[in-house]
Design a protein around this motif. Structure first.
Motif, short mmCIF file in Angstrom:
data_model
loop_
_atom_site.label_atom_id
_atom_site.label_comp_id
_atom_site.label_asym_id
_atom_site.label_seq_id
_atom_site.Cartn_x
_atom_site.Cartn_y
_atom_site.Cartn_z
N TRP A 1 -13.69 3.64 -5.77
CA TRP A 1 -14.06 4.85 -5.03
C TRP A 1 -14.12 4.59 -3.54
CZ3 TRP A 1 -13.32 9.41 -6.49
CH2 TRP A 1 -13.42 9.77 -7.84
N LYS A 2 -14.39 3.33 -3.20
CA LYS A 2 -14.42 2.94 -1.79
C LYS A 2 -13.13 3.35 -1.08
CE LYS A 2 -15.74 -1.28 0.60
NZ LYS A 2 -16.10 -2.67 0.33
N TYR A 3 -12.02 3.16 -1.76
CA TYR A 3 -10.74 3.48 -1.12
C TYR A 3 -10.58 4.97 -0.89
CZ TYR A 3 -10.10 -1.28 -2.59
OH TYR A 3 -10.29 -2.62 -2.78
N ILE A 4 -11.10 5.76 -1.86
CA ILE A 4 -11.02 7.22 -1.69
C ILE A 4 -11.91 7.63 -0.51
CG2 ILE A 4 -11.48 9.45 -2.76
CD1 ILE A 4 -9.17 8.18 -4.07
N SER A 5 -13.09 7.02 -0.40
CA SER A 5 -13.99 7.35 0.71
C SER A 5 -13.33 7.04 2.05
CB SER A 5 -15.29 6.56 0.60
OG SER A 5 -15.94 6.85 -0.60
#
Lengths: 378, 396
Positions: free
Chosen positions: B291-295
């Protein structure tokens, strides 16, 4: 007035539509060095004049980015290097907290810098004279007329053609503007010593005034209410107590923390029954040796043989290896340490309870070293 | 007075059938995939359905807000293409249909719909008067009814003006709009809270409604900008719509890109500063695993790229760039909603499969189809509006 030179030909118009139309025609003809003066900004004028987009935006961008970098460096230096404070367990350099500050400094740099750049470089601020100043033309366009002025230094400038063009466009008033070369200086005065001196003086005055205001006029004593409290301090006088002393003696029967009163004062007989509460562990032996060397060995000698290090300045005590001492109980030795004997003073306050017993452990070890038991050899 | 003069030379043109067919095709493809997805993975499909629902509400409600804003503020520059926004607002009519599958599957999506949880969980028990299925459904139906009511009230008046050309119709719409704007403010906030925030019923953020509002207006503006610029290039709108109008649209887009970033950062900063476990959990979840990458992607896609893309003055006046960034921002808003809703479904990391792709296709299909159907036999320009002449002559 012979030294006055022709600056430009000006024409006045009555409505914004007329001026837009006139400017379109003038720029179509290919004139470059001309200017338009209106009492208020007329929409679409830069399009009619075919002006390129202003360069000011780039200056604002560069200044904004510099402000951003300055803000980043400032917040980093202040809170991560110069004065690091742990706030809520967050990292010393907490970027999210600095974003608002960086943003503000970006805006500040961009806004102030853009205005200054506009004044100094685009408006050539220290230059305060212009050929159009003080003319009737300027008076007219400052109130209700719309004017255009084609300069002589334009490559296409021919006096008759310009006048004809203005007439064709329906101008109400066409006039030449002259200027005095002595008065009008086209050079940018920003680097002139006079102006730089003005900046320096302004800088010194404002910073000096700021310094005086903040540090002298508005100076406040630093917050020290915590050190100067209304409380009684030892060694100080107090009107509260009848004897006038701030320091109080403890209530009768008060015992200091960790202190056990000695119950066998002057009673060797009773004291001799006390057993040594400490076990001969490595730590206790070490503590005993350390304390013996510090407090006892001066007179008794490092090995308890009575070989004082005081070179006769104080009478030497007898050896601790005598049969009398060897046969004493631990309690008796403790009593002697507590109360002293003959000319040996009491060591009750120099050594704590445990330290005294540890010294006794060490003493027993010293005695055993000279008078070992049979079992020690096995 | 000849009719061509009063109509500013407006010639009614209909969108080619091709547009409607494309919309229909996308809609059908998306619908078939979504239905299959529902039988394969119902819960995952429902989470995607929430994204779709909020996305369509964003476009429809945001467009209606834009129309109302024009009336209330007396804006002139946007009059020549207000009708385009009115067509986009018609997507509000589809909202109840999109929500229908969700209303039957609330148990799979919302933790708080389980009565046994609501009784045992002390925190949720306190929220029970608000968070219960009956009230939730009633709320949604009332909101949808209000939106559709105001949609018809505003657009029908506006349409009537095309033939009657009465000034009093504008005055009537100003009054309706003035009532609609507070209604919009409340409903958009509660919609965000109901459909997105209660996915994590323990968590709360007081700025959440504003966050969704910023995305809503941004998405509606982007959709409108794309439609307006495309229609203008093809000559569907009046002649004379120029760089100044484009610049205003671009500037508004740029402003709302900044506004979104400002609100998103405000929400983050306060939660980050206070560092309370019950609040930070939401961001930690979105920083967990992939999810870090989406953020990070969201920050770049919805702020940095459009910010620098629309920063300079020429780029706001360039129709091509405007269209590109309009589509870009719409995609960013979809990712934004995905980022809001999906972490509740897959906590370990983001999921991206054919189901996730079906719903954006469906969304585009719905918007295109609704737009083409609504614009049929209708003027693309509000030719009866008294401000239209000034609107066309608008100069910055």
């Amino acid at each position: 007035m012979s030294e006055k030179k022709l600056y430009s030909y000006t024409a006045l118009f009555n409505t914004p539509d007329e001026i837009i139309h006139a400017v379109e025609k003038v720029s179509e003809k290919g004139y470059k060095n001309y200017d338009v003066n209106t009492p208020y900004p007329v929409h679409g004028m830069d399009g009619a004049m075919k002006l390129p987009p202003s360069k000011l935006g780039y200056i604002a961008l560069v200044l904004g980015l510099s402000g951003m970098m300055a803000g980043l460096l400032m917040t980093y230096w202040m809170s991560a290097i110069d004065y690091p404070i742990n706030i809520g367990g967050k990292p010393i350099f907490s970027f999210p907290a600095y974003i608002p500050i960086i943003f503000e400094i970006t805006v500040l740099f961009a806004a102030v810098g853009t205005v200054l750049a506009m004044l100094l470089f685009f408006f050539k601020l220290p230059n305060n004279s212009h050929p159009l100043h003080g003319t009737n033309y300027m008076k007219a366009v400052s109130s209700d007329k719309f004017g255009i002025s084609i300069q002589v230094d334009d490559k296409l400038f021919v006096k008759e053609e310009v006048i004809n063009l203005f007439k064709e466009l329906g101008s109400t008033e066409i006039n030449p503007v002259y200027y005095d070369e002595v008065e009008i200086n086209y050079k940018n005065k920003i680097f002139e010593p006079k102006f730089i001196m003005f900046l320096v003086v302004a800088f010194i005055l404002t910073s000096g005034a700021t310094y005086v205001t903040l540090n002298k006029l508005m100076f406040m004593v630093p917050f020290d209410w915590m050190s100067n409290q209304e409380k009684v301090i030892p060694q100080s006088k107090s009107m509260f107590y009848s004897d006038g002393f701030g320091m109080r003696t403890p209530v009768e029967g008060t015992i200091a923390r960790g202190h056990i009163p000695y119950p066998y004062k002057g009673d060797l007989e009773a004291a001799s029954a006390m057993p040594n509460p400490l076990l001969p562990t490595k730590e206790n032996m070490k503590l005993g040796q350390q304390k013996y060397d510090t407090f006892c060995s001066l007179c008794h000698g490092y090995h308890g043989e009575g070989d004082s290090r005081l070179r006769g300045q104080f009478p030497n005590p007898p050896s601790l290896h005598s049969e009398k001492v060897r046969n004493w109980s631990d309690g008796s030795i403790y009593h002697v340490i507590m109360e002293g004997q003959n000319i040996m003073p009491a060591y009750s306050s120099q050594l704590t309870n445990d330290e005294k017993w540890a010294v006794i452990l060490h003493l027993r070890a010293l005695q055993r070293s000279l008078n070992a038991k049979e079992t020690d050899l096995q | 007075m000849s009719s061509s003069l009063t109509n500013f030379g407006y010639q009614q043109k209909e969108l080619p059938v091709k547009v409607r067919n494309i919309g229909l095709a996308l809609l059908l493809i998306g619908l078939v995939l979504a239905v299959i997805g529902y039988f394969v993975e119902p819960v995952r499909s429902m989470f995607n359905n929430i994204i779709l629902l909020t996305f369509i509400i964003s476009i429809g409600l945001g467009s209606l807000f834009f129309v109302a804003l024009e009336y209330v503020t007396g804006a002139i520059w946007s009059v020549p293409f207000r009708r385009v926004m009115e067509f986009l607002a018609a997507t509000l009519l589809i909202v109840p249909i999109i929500a229908l599958p969700l209303l039957f599957n609330l148990h799979d999506i919302f933790h708080w719909t389980h009565p046994e949880v609501m009784k045992t969980d002390k925190l949720l028990a306190g929220k029970a008067p608000y968070l219960n299925e009956e009230f939730f459904i009633v709320r949604f139906l009332v909101f949808a009814a209000l939106w559709i009511l105001f949609y018809y009230a505003i657009t029908l008046t506006s349409k009537k003006q095309d033939s009657t050309k009465e000034t009093k119709l504008t005055r009537r719409n100003i009054k309706i709009s003035a009532v609609f704007i507070p209604v919009f403010a409340l409903t958009v906030s509660f919609t965000a809270i109901d459909w997105l925030m209660t996915l994590e019923p323990h968590w709360f953020s007081t700025i959440y409604g504003v966050y969704y509002f910023s995305g809503t207006v941004l998405a509606a503006l982007a959709a409108g900008t794309y439609a307006i610029v495309s229609l203008n290039e093809k000559g569907y709108l009046l002649k004379g719509l120029d760089k100044d109008h484009y610049y205003s649209l671009g500037a508004l887009l740029f402003a709302f890109v900044n506004f979104w970033a400002y609100i998103a950062f405000s929400q983050f900063l306060l939660i980050w500063y206070a560092n309370l476990p019950e609040e930070t959990i939401w961001f930690l979840q979105r920083w967990d695993g992939s999810w870090k990458y989406i953020s990070i992607l969201l920050m770049i896609v919805q702020f940095l790229v459009p910010y620098f893309g629309l920063l300079s003055q020429p780029s706001k006046k360039d129709g091509k760039k405007l269209k590109f960034f309009a589509v870009w921002i719409l995609a960013a808003h979809y990712i934004d909603l995905y980022w809001l809703a999906m972490p509740t479904f897959s906590k370990e990391g983001f999921v991206l499969g054919w189901i996730e792709l079906a719903y954006p296709i469906l969304a585009v299909g719905i918007v295109v189809l609704v737009f083409s159907l609504k614009s049929k036999k209708s003027n693309f320009v509000a030719i009866g509006d008294p401000k239209l002449k000034r609107g066309i002559e608008f100069k910055l």
